[in-house]
Design a protein around this motif. Structure first.
Motif, PDB file in Angstrom:
ATOM      1  N   ASN A 534       0.847  -1.189   0.000  1.00  0.00           N
ATOM      2  CA  ASN A 534       0.000   0.000   0.000  1.00  0.00           C
ATOM      3  C   ASN A 534       0.884   1.242   0.000  1.00  0.00           C
ATOM      4  N   TYR A 535       0.269   2.399  -0.154  1.00  0.00           N
ATOM      5  CA  TYR A 535       1.065   3.613  -0.301  1.00  0.00           C
ATOM      6  C   TYR A 535       1.818   3.971   0.981  1.00  0.00           C
ATOM      7  N   GLU A 536       1.241   3.637   2.160  1.00  0.00           N
ATOM      8  CA  GLU A 536       1.946   3.935   3.416  1.00  0.00           C
ATOM      9  C   GLU A 536       3.267   3.180   3.498  1.00  0.00           C
ATOM     10  N   GLU A 537       3.260   1.909   3.083  1.00  0.00           N
ATOM     11  CA  GLU A 537       4.481   1.103   3.118  1.00  0.00           C
ATOM     12  C   GLU A 537       5.530   1.646   2.155  1.00  0.00           C
ATOM     13  N   LYS A 540       7.123   4.726   3.780  1.00  0.00           N
ATOM     14  CA  LYS A 540       8.044   4.322   4.851  1.00  0.00           C
ATOM     15  C   LYS A 540       9.337   3.746   4.288  1.00  0.00           C
ATOM     16  N   LYS A 555       6.418  11.925   9.382  1.00  0.00           N
ATOM     17  CA  LYS A 555       5.122  12.435   9.834  1.00  0.00           C
ATOM     18  C   LYS A 555       4.669  13.608   8.975  1.00  0.00           C
ATOM     19  N   MET A 558       3.523  12.480   5.590  1.00  0.00           N
ATOM     20  CA  MET A 558       2.190  11.879   5.703  1.00  0.00           C
ATOM     21  C   MET A 558       1.104  12.949   5.828  1.00  0.00           C
ATOM     22  N   GLU A 561       0.427  14.292   2.504  1.00  0.00           N
ATOM     23  CA  GLU A 561      -0.262  13.291   1.691  1.00  0.00           C
ATOM     24  C   GLU A 561      -1.734  13.192   2.070  1.00  0.00           C
ATOM     25  N   GLU A 562      -2.042  13.386   3.345  1.00  0.00           N
ATOM     26  CA  GLU A 562      -3.430  13.291   3.792  1.00  0.00           C
ATOM     27  C   GLU A 562      -4.253  14.499   3.346  1.00  0.00           C
ATOM     28  N   ARG A 598      -3.507   6.465  -4.800  1.00  0.00           N
ATOM     29  CA  ARG A 598      -4.770   6.756  -4.118  1.00  0.00           C
ATOM     30  C   ARG A 598      -5.906   6.707  -5.141  1.00  0.00           C
TER      31      ARG A 598
END
Length: 655
Positions: A534-537, A540, A555, A558, A561-562, A598
């Motif tokens: 997924n995009y979070e991985e 990271k 952070k 992120m 990105e949010e 996304r």
């Protein structure tokens, strides 16, 4: 995708070309017709129709049509039950065949355009065999054209489906409208989009009446609009009428009083929809309202802006006006973009007032095109959205809200401003010739220069020499500047114009070489994603390649990105909102297969860290990355690039 549509239209327009050969006006032959003439000219005997059809891979009907077209300019080909032959090699034919400059038309491109136009305008599915017959082609040739056309319209998420013996477009109403709109604009590229072109497309609609109605509604609200913007709105209204008349629409929209009181663009959009739905007897959808509202928002200009600015406190809370002015300073400090003018303050303060007090949350049908076409303006708008979110708790600054902010910002920054050559003209006020100088420069260099007039050298400090590409001066300068400097006369002579052209050319050449300078920011870190969860991985993993980066950097990436996904077409560029890192670097990641971020499928991703020292280069870096890695060349080569060395080679070759 627009370039592919453009190719179709260029071919289409060449069909109307004519030229004079040997004193006779002859139609410009298509490439296949020229080949047929050459083929028959090389044969001294009759050539059977079966032999010609087999050689060119066309139907008998197409052969007859080609011969008929050729003979409309004179008698060149004889036909009989024995086949076909050239009557004789006349001087005209020899000149025609030897003329290398004669423009050729593409039968395939023209055919695809006709098919697309028929599918868009037709109210019912097209009969497959009737369409083949009308184009004088075989069924197999039609199938080949449809396959090619599917590839061209695929980026619009529209396709062509065949059910038994019929053909039809398949896609959402929004995407089909977008395709329709681009098609009309590409047809208008050979002239200005006007009511005559719109009338040719929308034969069942009174385009002139609609244009007059829209203009009257806008004028009654004490707004003005230029003719190009007005025609643009007329186009979208015609598309709404055309497709609503023949198709049921979801999300039927009720005009609520609270919304109609919101602002003048809302009132105008509501009145326009009320008039056209009444006249053409259909129900409007929410998407219809949002489309018209978005266009009006960026096109309408209030008559007497200065008077409106003076009365702004009557309509907007003073705290909101103060916040907008503070925001303008922060935007300049972060991006060196100056939005400090009465028009922007008035319009944006009114818009922000509506968001805060009326909790307005409109959908923007132009969201995707705004984000993909103007990524730097969108990035500035993300920054603005974050400041609003921090200042006013509970305000949902989603992608649609951000895209509306981009419309306000974009209205102040011309489409090419970020790529235009930033030019300062120094001319003493006592000469009273600034208006003349500006007018001459604008006439000759409108598409190349973004011009600021100053009266003496001391004012350069306010602008900042780092933000200047070119200085044009009518007086000697005392300071030292790294940008191009051109001495000009106060009347901007022809010699001055030629000198300025040469300077512009030099600056553009230097910019072309900046692709190599982009390499200085890459730190050699390279990730090749064969599989990604997924995009979070992915974020990271990219951050983990730099041990010096702390959890706070991750952070802040992120958070950015949010607020709004950092994807632009097939590329994603990760970065914190503000440019205040310890160092500047770019880390690259390439996906073996398209990866759903996304909303988009991407094939390349960048992690961008920008220091305080380099923050004035942030928008330039972002723009270069998006332009280079969303190009057709990248799309053709990316599947072969799986190492850092190959990646670097691609950048060096991309000029």
């Amino acid at each position: 995708m627009l370039n592919q549509l453009k190719t179709l239209f260029n071919a289409y327009y060449k069909l109307d070309c004519h030229r004079v050969i040997g004193g006779t006006i002859m139609s410009v032959f298509t490439s296949r017709e020229k080949k047929l003439i050459k083929y028959l000219s090389q044969r001294d005997a009759w050539v059977s129709s079966n032999e010609i059809v087999s050689f060119f891979g066309i139907s008998l009907r197409t052969l007859r049509s080609d011969v008929k077209n050729i003979n409309t300019s004179g008698s060149y080909i004889l036909s009989s039950n024995q086949g076909y032959r050239i009557i004789k090699k006349t001087k005209e034919i020899e000149e025609l065949l030897q003329d290398k400059d004669q423009p050729e038309t593409s039968d395939e491109n023209n055919r695809e355009l006709i098919i697309l136009k028929e599918l868009l305008i037709s109210k019912q599915p097209l009969d497959y065999f009737d369409l083949a017959n009308s184009l004088f082609i075989s069924e197999q040739t039609l199938l080949t054209s449809i396959t090619a056309l599917k590839k061209i319209i695929a980026p619009y998420e529209v396709t062509i489906i065949r059910r038994k013996t019929t053909l039809a477009l398949k896609g959402t109403e929004k995407n089909i409208r977008r395709l329709f709109c681009d098609m009309v604009y590409k047809e208008a590229e050979n002239s200005i989009l006007n009511t005559a072109i719109l009338n040719a497309f929308f034969v069942d609609i009174d385009v002139f009446e609609i244009k007059n109605t829209i203009f009257k509604i806008i004028s009654e609200q004490q707004f003005e609009i230029n003719d190009f913007a007005l025609n643009n709105i007329v186009l979208h209204v015609c598309i709404i009428i055309d497709r609503n008349k023949y198709e049921l629409q979801p999300e039927l929209f009720e005009m609520k009083p609270a919304l109609l009181d919101a602002d003048s663009p809302s009132q105008c959009a509501a009145q326009i929809l009320a008039r056209i739905t009444d006249k053409y007897d259909f129900k409007a959808s929410r998407n219809d309202f949002d489309s018209i509202y978005a266009l009006l928002l960026i096109s309408m200009k209030k008559i007497g802006v200065k008077e409106n600015y003076a009365r702004l406190n009557e309509f907007v809370e003073p705290s909101i006006i103060r916040f907008v002015k503070k925001l303008i300073v922060e935007i300049y400090n972060e991006y060196y973009i100056n939005l400090d003018n009465d028009e922007f303050i008035s319009n944006f303060a009114l818009h922000l007032n509506n968001i805060i007090n009326r909790k307005m949350s409109l959908r923007n049908p132009l969201l995707t095109s705004i984000k993909d076409s103007y990524p730097t303006i969108y990035e500035i708008s993300v920054f603005i959205a974050k400041q609003i979110q921090d200042q006013y708790a509970g305000i949902d600054m989603n992608d649609h809200q951000i895209s509306y902010i981009a419309l306000h910002v974009g209205a102040q920054i011309e489409k090419q401003t970020l790529t235009k050559i930033k030019t300062v003209v120094i001319n003493p006020e006592y000469l009273k010739l600034n208006a003349l100088i500006y007018s001459k420069l604008e006439t000759n260099f409108l598409n190349d220069l973004s011009i600021t007039m100053v009266s003496d050298e001391s004012e350069l400090a306010k602008i900042g020499s780092k933000n200047i590409d070119l200085i044009l001066t009518t007086m000697p300068l005392k300071g030292y500047y790294t940008c191009e400097i051109v001495d000009v006369t106060v009347f901007i002579s022809q010699k001055d114009i030629e000198t300025i052209f040469a300077a512009i050319s030099d600056i553009k050449k230097k910019r072309m070489m900046e692709n190599d300078s982009l390499l200085q920011y890459f730190d050699g870190t390279f990730c090749y994603f064969e599989h990604a969860k997924n995009y979070e991985e992915v974020i990271k993993q990219l951050c983990a390649t730099h041990k010096e980066l702390d959890d706070d950097f991750l952070k802040r990436v992120m958070i950015r990105e949010e607020i709004s996904p950092s994807e632009y077409m097939n590329i994603a560029v990760l970065h914190p909102i503000q440019c205040d890192e310890k160092s500047t670097f770019i880390t690259v990641g390439i996906f073996k297969k398209p990866f759903r971020w996304r909303k988009n499928d991407i094939n390349i991703i960048f992690l961008l860290s920008v220091s305080q020292k380099d923050k004035n280069n942030f928008l330039k870096i972002l723009k270069q990355l998006i332009e280079m890695f969303s190009s057709s060349r990248w799309m053709a080569h990316h599947s072969y690039i799986n190492t850092y060395d190959k990646f670097v080679r691609f950048i060096k070759e991309h000029k």
